[in-house]
Design an enzyme around this catalytic site. Structure first.
Site, PDB file in Angstrom:
ATOM      1  N   ARG A  52       0.837  -1.200  -0.009  1.00  0.00           N
ATOM      2  CA  ARG A  52       0.139  -0.032  -0.064  1.00  0.00           C
ATOM      3  C   ARG A  52       0.646   1.118  -0.044  1.00  0.00           C
ATOM      4  NH1 ARG A  52      -4.590  -2.130   4.100  1.00  0.00           N
ATOM      5  NH2 ARG A  52      -2.848  -3.040   5.266  1.00  0.00           N
ATOM      6  N   LYS A 159       0.084 -19.150   7.536  1.00  0.00           N
ATOM      7  CA  LYS A 159      -0.927 -19.151   8.518  1.00  0.00           C
ATOM      8  C   LYS A 159      -1.218 -17.779   9.312  1.00  0.00           C
ATOM      9  CE  LYS A 159       2.083 -20.360  12.654  1.00  0.00           C
ATOM     10  NZ  LYS A 159       1.555 -18.976  13.188  1.00  0.00           N
ATOM     11  N   LYS A 193      11.431 -27.961   8.598  1.00  0.00           N
ATOM     12  CA  LYS A 193      12.541 -28.131   9.550  1.00  0.00           C
ATOM     13  C   LYS A 193      13.200 -29.367   9.143  1.00  0.00           C
ATOM     14  CE  LYS A 193      11.242 -25.086  13.378  1.00  0.00           C
ATOM     15  NZ  LYS A 193      12.083 -24.183  13.147  1.00  0.00           N
ATOM     16  N   GLU A 227       9.826 -21.653  24.420  1.00  0.00           N
ATOM     17  CA  GLU A 227      10.548 -20.731  23.834  1.00  0.00           C
ATOM     18  C   GLU A 227      10.707 -19.953  24.933  1.00  0.00           C
ATOM     19  OE1 GLU A 227       9.108 -19.537  19.603  1.00  0.00           O
ATOM     20  OE2 GLU A 227       7.372 -19.244  20.969  1.00  0.00           O
ATOM     21  N   ASP A 246      -1.507 -19.960  17.680  1.00  0.00           N
ATOM     22  CA  ASP A 246      -0.257 -19.372  17.093  1.00  0.00           C
ATOM     23  C   ASP A 246       0.523 -20.678  16.508  1.00  0.00           C
ATOM     24  OD1 ASP A 246       1.723 -17.647  16.175  1.00  0.00           O
ATOM     25  OD2 ASP A 246       2.597 -17.840  18.160  1.00  0.00           O
ATOM     26  N   HIS A 251       1.822 -26.152  14.062  1.00  0.00           N
ATOM     27  CA  HIS A 251       3.197 -26.709  14.283  1.00  0.00           C
ATOM     28  C   HIS A 251       3.234 -27.901  15.285  1.00  0.00           C
ATOM     29  CE1 HIS A 251       4.362 -23.072  12.641  1.00  0.00           C
ATOM     30  NE2 HIS A 251       4.521 -22.203  13.843  1.00  0.00           N
ATOM     31  N   LYS A 341       5.733 -19.217  26.105  1.00  0.00           N
ATOM     32  CA  LYS A 341       6.530 -18.350  25.642  1.00  0.00           C
ATOM     33  C   LYS A 341       7.295 -17.506  26.886  1.00  0.00           C
ATOM     34  CE  LYS A 341       5.257 -16.556  21.269  1.00  0.00           C
ATOM     35  NZ  LYS A 341       6.284 -17.077  20.505  1.00  0.00           N
TER      36      LYS A 341
END
Ligand code: BG6
Length: 479
Positions: A52, A159, A193, A227, A246, A251, A341
């Site tokens: 944009r 995704k 992966k 993570e 997420d 995954h 996380k």
């Protein structure tokens, strides 16, 4: 499917929607740069950036040149040459006329080359823009191949595919009304992966474990994506999805599929995708009672202070869920799916615990060890087998020892770059193996939906944890 070694001979234009966005800067562009400097891109190749932003071609080139400075092995000469692959097209995603202009832009490139090139349309934009882009791509006939033999067109979508079963089905309906499944490439970078691809090699190219793979021998499977990083500057996006959507819906369930799918008999796209989808379809749909007892969720303290996060957010940054498959081979085996996380340690792996041998030639009164097989993705890429061994000495005593396989040195891994390189090249080569089929998307949402609904009803209260701690919810809770 075209031979991947032949990608050099596949004249291609990649159109990237959202070229100035974060995803392109952090993942797609470094992957393209790496393909470029390693001479792995097609000989006849161009990238058209669409966004944009009303910037001049000169300013776009400046942006590219500056951005590429941070990429591995970049020097001024290669960065300049890399910039030459690009051109820029400013437009509004909702505006059909801008897509018709894009068509002229692409035709000019085709005319210069004197061919009808193949076109890969990459949607690197937030999902709320998908619908407008899909519709305008179809309405402008940009995705119509020049002829059945010349100029294929494909679209590559990131995704998340919808927000729940209903919205993902709406999206799929729209997609399938406009494009054929062979044109649609839904990414899940986990499939690309090395260690996930290696699960297939490990299981189906060896005779070591596969014969007893299933409930007779396997007691439980624990899939982790833990993570250290937090939500950082993605508050806006993350707060509307949460950990389960997420990384769980995609995954973690893809890891589960690779560990449990039936032997595909051949390395063919259709066989592999079908078997992944078939096993995902056997996920037992969680009941309200399951959510109450085995779908744990938590949020780290301080999460609500992140920009873009609601001050009273109920979004989970951690979950631990127990899943089952109804497939006869796996019936009764718990699959623990866990992700979070801002945890103390980075740990992404699949831990497969085998049943205790029965009868066991184990010394009495001693601690007995169950065999474990860990497929490591991060920080260690490899396979570890835990087994009981005799201790040195006169007595028959046991201790736990390991056999360790290391896939490669950690510094050889180029996170995201290697995954996105594969996805881009496979998109050009027409290999959908590492892409998610519509059947898989549906099966994954069918399993996730009842949990999200149950959480919304507060069947399981949201707990809190201190960031950077080794928080894990007690295993006994979900076993
Ligand atoms: C992404 C999620 O899909 O996967 C991120 O949006 C997550 O939140 C990431 O951090 C994990 O991927 P990887 O490759 O770093 O393990």
């Amino acid at each position: 499917m075209e031979d991947k070694m032949q990608t050099k001979n596949i004249p291609t234009i990649i159109v990237i929607f959202g070229i100035t966005g974060d995803l392109v800067k952090k993942k797609i562009m470094p992957a393209l740069f790496s393909l470029f400097i390693n001479n792995q891109l097609p000989t006849t190749f161009k990238i058209v950036g669409f966004s944009r932003q009303d910037i001049s071609p000169k300013d776009f080139e400046k942006y590219l040149f500056e951005t590429s400075a941070q990429y591995k092995d970049a020097n001024i000469k290669t960065r300049k040459a890399f910039c030459k692959l690009f051109s820029y097209h400013s437009g509004v995603f909702e505006n059909l006329a801008d897509f018709e202009d894009l068509e002229n832009h692409l035709r000019k490139i085709d005319d210069d080359w004197g061919i009808c090139a193949n076109k890969l349309f990459y949607l690197a934009v937030p999902p709320n823009l998908y619908e407008a882009i899909f519709k305008n791509l179809a309405a402008s006939e940009l995705t119509k191949p020049c002829s059945p033999e010349e100029g294929w067109t494909r679209i590559l979508v990131e995704k998340p595919f919808g927000k729940n079963l209903e919205t993902s089905e709406q999206l799929e309906e729209l997609l399938s009304s406009l494009f054929k499944e062979v044109q649609i490439y839904r990414t899940d970078h986990y499939l690309a992966k090395e260690m996930l691809q290696n699960i297939l090699a490990f299981r189906f190219s060896n005779n070591l474990f596969e014969t007893n793979w299933g409930r007779q021998n396997i007691e439980r499977v624990h899939i982790r994506l833990m993570e250290k990083i937090g939500v950082e500057d993605r508050g806006n996006f993350y707060d509307s999805v949460g950990a389960l959507q997420d990384v769980g819906q995609n995954h973690l369930l893809q890891m589960l599929a690779l560990v449990t799918m039936e032997h595909p008999r051949e390395f063919s796209v259709d066989a592999i995708r079908k078997n992944r989808a078939d096993i995902l379809k056997t996920l037992v749909l969680p009941t309200e009672e399951d959510v109450r007892t085995s779908a744990f969720r938590a949020q780290y303290a301080g999460y609500r202070d992140i920009a873009g996060v609601a001050p009273d957010s109920q979004t989970e940054t951690y979950f631990k869920i127990r899943a089952f498959l109804s497939h006869p081979k796996w019936k009764g085996v718990p699959f623990i799916l866990e992700s979070g996380k801002r945890l103390q340690d980075q740990r992404k792996d699949i831990e497969i615990t085998l049943r205790h041998p029965n009868p066991c030639l184990c010394p009495k009164k001693e601690q007995h060890y169950k065999n474990k097989l860990t497929i490591g993705i991060e920080p260690i890429e490899g396979v570890t087998i835990h087994f009981g061994s005799k201790k040195e000495g006169f007595d028959m005593e046991l201790e736990e020892r390991t056999l360790d396989f290391r896939f490669r040195d950690a510094e050889k891994r180029t996170q995201y770059i290697e995954e996105y390189k594969k996805l881009l090249l496979d998109g050009i080569a027409g290999d959908q193996t590492l892409f998610v089929s519509s059947e898989e998307v549906r099966a994954m949402w069918r399993f996730i939906d009842p949990i999200i609904i149950g959480w919304r009803k507060n069947l399981m209260t949201l707990a809190y944890y201190q960031p950077d701690t080794s928080f894990v919810f007690a295993d006994s809770f979900v076993e």
